[in-house]
Design a protein around this motif. Structure first.
Motif, PDB file in Angstrom:
ATOM      1  N   ASP B 185     -27.810  -4.809  -6.273  1.00  0.00           N
ATOM      2  CA  ASP B 185     -27.334  -4.921  -6.779  1.00  0.00           C
ATOM      3  C   ASP B 185     -26.892  -3.199  -7.135  1.00  0.00           C
ATOM      4  OD1 ASP B 185     -25.051  -5.040  -9.360  1.00  0.00           O
ATOM      5  OD2 ASP B 185     -26.011  -4.590 -10.607  1.00  0.00           O
ATOM      6  N   THR B 188     -28.057  -1.799 -10.849  1.00  0.00           N
ATOM      7  CA  THR B 188     -29.444  -1.567 -11.099  1.00  0.00           C
ATOM      8  C   THR B 188     -30.821  -1.887 -10.179  1.00  0.00           C
ATOM      9  OG1 THR B 188     -28.164  -4.421 -11.102  1.00  0.00           O
ATOM     10  CG2 THR B 188     -28.832  -3.269 -13.294  1.00  0.00           C
ATOM     11  N   GLY B 443     -14.815  -8.774  -2.787  1.00  0.00           N
ATOM     12  CA  GLY B 443     -15.675  -8.954  -3.724  1.00  0.00           C
ATOM     13  C   GLY B 443     -16.408  -8.201  -5.281  1.00  0.00           C
ATOM     14  N   LEU B 446     -14.034  -6.193  -6.886  1.00  0.00           N
ATOM     15  CA  LEU B 446     -13.507  -6.500  -7.651  1.00  0.00           C
ATOM     16  C   LEU B 446     -14.425  -6.836  -9.121  1.00  0.00           C
ATOM     17  CD1 LEU B 446     -11.274  -9.230  -7.905  1.00  0.00           C
ATOM     18  CD2 LEU B 446     -12.743 -10.675  -8.226  1.00  0.00           C
ATOM     19  N   GLU B 447     -15.809  -6.748  -8.442  1.00  0.00           N
ATOM     20  CA  GLU B 447     -17.335  -6.672  -9.846  1.00  0.00           C
ATOM     21  C   GLU B 447     -17.262  -5.507 -10.000  1.00  0.00           C
ATOM     22  OE1 GLU B 447     -20.540  -7.415  -8.285  1.00  0.00           O
ATOM     23  OE2 GLU B 447     -22.056  -7.888  -9.860  1.00  0.00           O
ATOM     24  N   LEU B 450     -14.480  -4.691 -12.689  1.00  0.00           N
ATOM     25  CA  LEU B 450     -14.731  -5.483 -13.854  1.00  0.00           C
ATOM     26  C   LEU B 450     -15.623  -4.821 -14.794  1.00  0.00           C
ATOM     27  CD1 LEU B 450     -13.739  -8.552 -15.268  1.00  0.00           C
ATOM     28  CD2 LEU B 450     -16.129  -9.168 -13.442  1.00  0.00           C
ATOM     29  N   ARG B 451     -16.773  -4.580 -14.028  1.00  0.00           N
ATOM     30  CA  ARG B 451     -17.638  -4.380 -15.215  1.00  0.00           C
ATOM     31  C   ARG B 451     -17.188  -2.239 -15.332  1.00  0.00           C
ATOM     32  NH1 ARG B 451     -23.324  -5.501 -10.865  1.00  0.00           N
ATOM     33  NH2 ARG B 451     -24.044  -4.637 -12.358  1.00  0.00           N
ATOM     34  N   LEU B 454     -15.232  -3.016 -18.340  1.00  0.00           N
ATOM     35  CA  LEU B 454     -15.842  -3.708 -19.665  1.00  0.00           C
ATOM     36  C   LEU B 454     -16.539  -2.668 -20.287  1.00  0.00           C
ATOM     37  CD1 LEU B 454     -16.686  -7.624 -18.397  1.00  0.00           C
ATOM     38  CD2 LEU B 454     -14.930  -6.257 -19.989  1.00  0.00           C
ATOM     39  N   ILE B 455     -17.141  -1.668 -19.880  1.00  0.00           N
ATOM     40  CA  ILE B 455     -17.525  -0.335 -20.376  1.00  0.00           C
ATOM     41  C   ILE B 455     -16.676  -0.176 -20.967  1.00  0.00           C
ATOM     42  CG2 ILE B 455     -19.436   1.449 -18.996  1.00  0.00           C
ATOM     43  CD1 ILE B 455     -20.204   0.095 -17.074  1.00  0.00           C
ATOM     44  N   GLU B 458     -16.145  -1.492 -24.229  1.00  0.00           N
ATOM     45  CA  GLU B 458     -16.448  -1.914 -24.586  1.00  0.00           C
ATOM     46  C   GLU B 458     -17.324  -3.856 -25.094  1.00  0.00           C
ATOM     47  OE1 GLU B 458     -16.411   0.334 -28.349  1.00  0.00           O
ATOM     48  OE2 GLU B 458     -17.611   1.859 -27.134  1.00  0.00           O
ATOM     49  N   GLY B 459     -17.011  -3.782 -23.773  1.00  0.00           N
ATOM     50  CA  GLY B 459     -16.552  -5.414 -24.071  1.00  0.00           C
ATOM     51  C   GLY B 459     -15.618  -6.384 -23.887  1.00  0.00           C
TER      52      GLY B 459
END
Lengths: 154, 502
Positions: B185, B188, B443, B446-447, B450-451, B454-455, B458-459
């Motif tokens: 990833d 992480t 992919g 996109l990921e 997306l992340r 959302l950060i 704040e979700g």
């Protein structure tokens, strides 16, 4: 269900992808989904796995209640398929052991003799020409590093 | 003024001897791939991608683009002469082209296909030249949520236009996303789906995936049954169309160019669908629709123009937004990244040499293709006589060498074989590979989008809906996804062609 379900290709593939999707979800959950504000490494694969499982379920559901006919009608020459797969796997296995030119020669000759058998002369010429030409193109011209044989050259 | 200096700069890049040679090489390879059935442009570009690693980014993209539009030219040859389409975008040309050949008019059919392709190809480059920088400027305002929505829309349009079951196309996109997640990833460093194989830590390579799904699976499908080849006998003469034939073809070529260009820009539409739509349009507007299928030259001119114009159009989302519109563009995106070019709205600004060099090479490439396809037609016909039994070991060999030299890892060979077998079964079970490839490439982007979104929020997923551009794009996407529920549209979708190679 069994009588008209299992015979349908969509049913079989749908079940397969359903299980795959669920496995992906389980695995993603295990590596950590995180929170919406801080999505973890499993977040995206979990969504994708869930989508795959849900769609596969829809597909299977659709098949169970329809009467479309199966599509596998042609007679498949499994011998050809398996020979090609085995030849390619052998190519990968021997490539760094016997060297590029020798393995390529053997690969081309083998396929030209097995699938739709050509004369020995044609097969050997095909093997010699293709292995030398591809060696020249990739090693000499494009400077790719191809594995050499135990003899130290080619 | 700046515009002219940029295009001149592009030509000065193309006229460098290496680039000139590579442009020709790409066009030649493309024609070859187009002529030979059993190897489409997607597989061919993936196949030759590793050979471009040592080139400069401009030279690499010039070569790969040449293969793409070259294949569109060459594809018509086999459609007209032997009734076997060289690639999916030429399927429709068989209807009238082959009939013309049977009536002894192979020459004009080949001639109008080549001229139509030339005109449409050139027109679409003009469009690309003006539109891509414009769109890129607009896209500079895009943030992660907009990109996420845009990529969702791209995937949705591809799925919407896919032949056959939409559920299956969506499933393939999901599978592509999952394969794209394999590896460590980005944020992480956690290993995902690597199955304990250390080589998979870097993820699945684009080249083994594409070569397996398009190259190997195609060979497997071809050798499972005997392929019988028949070739047109007799000499091909009068390649130049008559005045009447030009008159009949002029409007179809223009209509095909516009249509193809427009459809090419849409993610997922691509050359094959453009050619089918053009044929349908020509038949509808024709004063003698009964002649279609009986050797009407309009049925060759329109679709051939459309598929070439679509290739030009499909470069627009790639160069202006960094979003590929079909699987060929997905590989080109991969190629750009391998060469260290960051795709996105800044590409035209930051890499003017690349963009204008490639555009200029397309002008030149179209002229080269005209020469390659008309005077040298005899050569291509001879090539058609090479039996498949000799051809397929060579195709496999190229795939094997390509997969190996891309990374010098044996594991990539095995991965390619695995994806080849997977592709074979997917095709047997009537799943399309194009959504898978596109989702695989999109992919990780996109990921990331997306992340990041959302950060930022704040979700809260609301961020995708309350930002005006993102919200509008998502609304269109949702409408598209829900539209097959309407019976009227579902009926129309069913007649869409099989688009296996765009």
């Amino acid at each position: 269900m069994g009588r008209f379900g299992w015979r349908k290709p969509d049913y079989k593939s749908g079940i397969f992808f359903l299980l795959l999707g669920l496995w992906v979800c389980y695995f993603s959950w295990k590596i950590g989904l995180g929170s919406p504000a801080k999505p973890g490494p499993g977040f995206m694969p979990f969504l994708a796995g869930l989508l795959l499982a849900f769609l596969s379920f829809l597909l299977v559901f659709q098949v169970l209640f329809s009467w479309t006919s199966p599509t596998w009608s042609t007679r498949v020459q499994w011998k050809n398929i398996l020979s090609v797969l085995a030849a390619m796997a052998a190519y990968g296995f021997f490539l760094d052991k016997a060297g590029f030119v020798i393995v390529t020669f053997g690969f081309v000759v083998l396929l030209m003799k097995v699938i739709e058998p050509q004369s020995w002369k044609r097969a050997v010429w095909g093997g010699v020409l293709s292995s030398l030409a591809s060696y020249l193109l990739f090693e000499s011209f494009l400077k790719s590093q191809l594995p050499r044989s135990f003899l130290g050259f080619f | 003024m700046e515009f002219y200096s940029l295009i001149l700069q592009g030509f000065s890049i193309v006229f460098q001897p290496t680039n000139l040679f590579l442009c020709f090489f790409g066009c030649l390879m493309g024609t070859l791939v187009g002529v030979l059935p059993g190897l489409g442009p997607t597989a061919a570009i993936a196949l030759l991608l590793p050979t471009t690693f040592h080139f400069t980014p401009v030279a690499a993209i010039i070569t790969l683009c040449g293969i793409y539009y070259g294949a569109m030219y060459g594809g018509s040859t086999t459609s007209i002469l032997v009734n076997i389409p060289g690639e999916a975008a030429s399927v429709i040309t068989t209807l009238d082209g082959y009939k013309m050949a049977q009536d002894g008019r192979a020459g004009p059919a080949l001639g109008i296909a080549a001229f139509g392709s030339y005109i449409a190809g050139t027109l679409s480059i003009v469009g690309l030249m003006f539109l891509a920088p414009l769109l890129a400027r607009g896209a500079l305002a895009f943030g992660p949520p907009e990109y996420f929505s845009l990529m969702c829309m791209g995937l949705t349009i591809l799925i919407y236009l896919a032949s056959g079951s939409m559920i299956k196309a969506l499933m393939m996109a999901a599978l592509g996303l999952i394969i794209g997640c394999v590896g460590a990833d980005m944020l992480t460093n956690v290993h995902r789906f690597t199955l304990g194989i250390p080589e998979l830590m870097d993820g699945v390579g684009l080249i083994p995936l594409v070569m397996g799904l398009f190259g190997i699976s195609e060979v497997l499908l071809n050798i499972e049954v005997q392929v019988k080849q028949e070739i047109l006998k007799g000499k091909i003469k009068n390649l130049l169309p008559t005045r009447q034939e030009w008159k009949d073809s002029a409007s179809p070529i223009l209509r095909g160019s516009l249509l193809g260009f427009g459809l090419g820009i849409l993610p997922g539409a691509g050359p094959a669908i453009a050619s089918f739509v053009s044929y349908a349009v020509e038949k509808r507007v024709s004063r003698h629709p009964q002649k279609f299928g009986q050797g009407a030259i309009e049925g060759v001119a329109g679709p051939e123009a459309a598929n070439n114009a679509a290739t030009g159009g499909s470069f627009i989302p790639l160069f202006s937004l960094g979003i590929p519109s079909n699987s060929v563009m997905a590989i080109l995106l991969g190629a750009l990244m391998i060469h260290g070019v960051v795709p996105g709205p800044n590409l035209v600004q930051q890499n003017p040499d690349l963009f204008w060099g490639v555009v200029a090479s397309m002008y030149l490439g179209n002229i080269m293709l005209l020469v390659l396809n008309l005077p040298l037609i005899g050569l291509w016909v001879k090539l058609l006589k090479v039996p498949y039994a000799i051809l397929f070991p060579l195709i496999l060999l190229f795939c094997l060498i390509g997969a190996y030299t891309a990374s010098n890892k044996i594991v990539d060979l095995y991965l390619m074989i695995f994806f080849g077998l997977m592709g074979y079964f997917l095709r047997k079970y009537r799943y399309e590979a194009a959504p898978l490839i596109l989702a695989f490439v999109l992919g990780p982007m996109l990921e990331d989008a997306l992340r990041q979104s959302l950060i930022i929020s704040e979700g809260s997923p609301k961020i995708f809906f309350i930002r005006p551009i993102s919200g509008t794009i998502l609304a269109i996407t949702i409408l598209l996804l829900l539209s097959p529920l309407l019976p009227k549209i579902r009926k129309k979708r069913e007649v869409l062609p099989l688009d296996k190679e765009t």
